[in-house]
Every structure is written in C-alpha cells, then in structure tokens.
Design a protein around this motif. Structure first.
Motif, PDB file in Angstrom:
ATOM      1  N   SER A  73     -14.087 -15.511 -58.640  1.00 14.50           N
ATOM      2  CA  SER A  73     -14.319 -15.137 -57.242  1.00 14.50           C
ATOM      3  C   SER A  73     -13.154 -15.535 -56.335  1.00 14.50           C
ATOM      4  CB  SER A  73     -15.613 -15.782 -56.730  1.00 14.50           C
ATOM      5  OG  SER A  73     -15.529 -17.204 -56.778  1.00 14.50           O
ATOM      6  N   GLU A  74     -12.396 -16.553 -56.743  1.00 13.64           N
ATOM      7  CA  GLU A  74     -11.268 -17.008 -55.928  1.00 13.64           C
ATOM      8  C   GLU A  74     -10.158 -15.963 -55.872  1.00 13.64           C
ATOM      9  OE1 GLU A  74      -9.953 -20.857 -57.257  1.00 13.64           O
ATOM     10  OE2 GLU A  74     -12.029 -21.574 -57.494  1.00 13.64           O
ATOM     11  N   GLY A  85     -10.907 -12.578 -56.475  1.00 15.11           N
ATOM     12  CA  GLY A  85     -11.517 -11.266 -56.293  1.00 15.11           C
ATOM     13  C   GLY A  85     -11.559 -10.441 -57.553  1.00 15.11           C
ATOM     14  N   SER A 117     -13.638  -9.712 -61.489  1.00 10.41           N
ATOM     15  CA  SER A 117     -14.952  -9.766 -62.138  1.00 10.41           C
ATOM     16  C   SER A 117     -14.860 -10.663 -63.366  1.00 10.41           C
ATOM     17  CB  SER A 117     -15.386  -8.370 -62.570  1.00 10.41           C
ATOM     18  OG  SER A 117     -15.482  -7.511 -61.465  1.00 10.41           O
TER      19      SER A 117
END
Length: 301
Positions: free
Chosen positions: A173-174, A176, A178
């Motif tokens: 998530s850091e 962006g 998956s």
C-alpha cells in the motif's frame, strides 16, 4: 541531391529522440534504498559494511560486491503509467558479485517505463577481494571449494529473495501496488534465487510470477507448490557455463505439473546477456518478457 534535406531521415531522428526523452521522463530515478531487515540479517552475524561498487573490466559493467546488509532499491513509474504491479529484480554474479546495471537498474528502468514498480535486490554474497571476477574464476576452477561456498552463501541469498517478495507484499500500500501482483525476476545466480523462491515461498510471500533468466546453481530438489505461479524462462544454447539445460528442466517441471510456463531458448547470446546489446535476438528477450506480462494481465491497470 546533396543540398536537399532528407526529411524522412530527419523525421526518423526526431521520433527516436522523442522516444528516448519520453522513456526517460516516464521513469522516476531510483528514489529509495530500503534495508530488507531492521537489524542483522537472519543467519548472519554483525559485520562491518564492506559493500563496494566498481566497474569490472572483465564483465564490462558496474558490479556490487561484499553485500552483508541486503537492501531494495526502488524504481517508480510515473503516476500516469503505474499499473499496480511490482517486481523484485535479482542481479547475477555467481553469488560473489551483482551485475547491478545490466541485470539490475537497466531492467528496473525498462519495467518502470511499462508501469511497474521495480525493486532491485542486493542480496548477501560471499566475501571477495579487490577483483571479484578474478576471485570467482579461481574458486570456480576448484569445484569442491566452489560448492562449499555455495552451501554457505546460497541459502542466505535465497532467504533474502524470499524476504524481499514478502516485504514488498506486506508494504504494497505504501507504493500503491497490489500485494497479489508482486513478481520476481533474476539472472544467473539471481535466477537461482528466483527459482528457489518459486519452490519455497510461504502464503504471505507467494510471488505472482517468476522469471529465472539463464539461472544457475539450481537445487531443484523440492516439489512444485500446488499454487505455483506462472513461469517465464530465457537462456541461450551457447551459454558459456552450460546452463541452458537447467532452464529447460525448470520449464519441464512446470509443464509436468500442468502450470503456466513460457520458454525461450536462443541459439546465440552466451551467458549474462542481460540488457547488453549484441545485435542478436537476445537483445529483445525483455520485449518478449513484456509481451508475456501483458498476456498474463500484469501490465493492465
């Protein structure tokens, strides 16, 4: 006529310049260097940082040696190109060096221009002196000592490959990306690291795809996992280390297990072709890899 401008040639020149400029602006420079472990790498003892980078005249490229503190160097795509897929890149060098440009940064820049977030892994290596290539040649000539080195160092390198995929997935998530679109590619010794990751991952560290390129030092003593990821393999028949059969054997394992696999064996290219330009079909292996990634859906947003 000599005094007239060749507008066709001029147009071709301008298009080439624009393509180069666009490819350079499409890829952000290497932005972050991230320690793979918060402290001493598991299985290692506290050691002073003796990592070095220099130009190897023998290999005709930049190499990194004496890695004791594994890191990930991040190459980010632009926001417009980002597609949510990431890749860990493991350069080769006989577990005694890393071909950090031809099998590392240049690969990362190409793939970042395709929208992928790329992480070049510096994994742990055997200790070398001032000339890693000379040390490798001397050790490789003494097979028992070379195998002894592999028994000591290769498990550490493989552990770093496994940790790298797990780290990128955990922190997806850091950047962006998956977590289920994190793959791994490696060359020669780095190809062995990549292949071993494909056999020994845990659920939280499963790679979405694996691409061992002219892999060497493969153990291949483990069964293929039931959920083995898609495989892409490339090598040259005239590999100077005779490694093409290992690539074929890897492909055969996936084939026997009825898993997705693609194999490219080139007639010429030698060992360590990486991103080198030799005016041979191997110059375009990475384009075939890109085609394969597109077919698998990993370049889609």
């Amino acid at each position: 006529m000599g005094g007239l401008i060749d507008w066709s040639a001029m147009k071709t020149f301008v298009v080439r310049i624009l393509s180069i400029v666009l490819s350079l602006t499409a890829v952000a420079a290497a932005q972050d260097v991230i320690p793979l472990y918060s402290g001493v790498a598991p299985g290692s003892t506290e050691a002073s940082n003796q990592e070095k980078q220099y130009f190897s005249k023998t290999w005709n490229t930049e190499i990194v040696t004496n890695v004791t503190r594994p890191t990930l160097t991040v190459f980010k795509p632009t926001a417009e190109l980002k597609n949510g897929t990431a890749i860990v890149i493991c350069p080769g060098g006989g577990f005694m060096a890393l071909s950090i440009e031809s099998e590392g940064a240049e690969v990362a820049k190409y793939l970042a221009a395709k929208g992928m977030t790329a992480f070049v892994l510096k994994y742990r290596l055997a200790h070398t002196g001032d000339d890693a290539n000379q040390d490798f040649n001397l050790l490789y000539a003494d097979k028992p000592k070379f195998l002894e080195m592999l028994d000591t160092v290769e498990p550490l390198s493989i552990a770093d490959g496994l940790a790298a995929v797990t780290y990128v997935r955990k922190h997806a998530s850091e950047w962006g990306i998956s977590p289920d679109r994190v793959g791994i590619i490696g060359f020669s010794a780095g190809g062995a690291v990549t292949a071993e990751v494909a056999f020994h991952y845990t659920p939280e560290g499963r790679p979405a795809f694996v691409a061992p390129i002219y892999a060497g030092g493969l153990r291949q003593d483990a069964p293929l996992p039931a959920d083995a990821p898609p495989l892409f393999v490339a090598a040259a028949t005239d590999d100077s280390l005779g490694l093409a059969p290992q690539s074929i054997a890897l492909y055969q394992k996936w084939l026997d297990a009825h898993k997705s696999a693609e194999l490219h064996i080139y007639a010429k290219g030698g060992h360590g072709f990486g991103m080198r330009k030799q005016n041979l079909p191997t110059d375009h292996w990475i384009d075939r890899f890109s085609d394969w990634l597109q077919m698998q859906g990993f370049l889609n947003k």
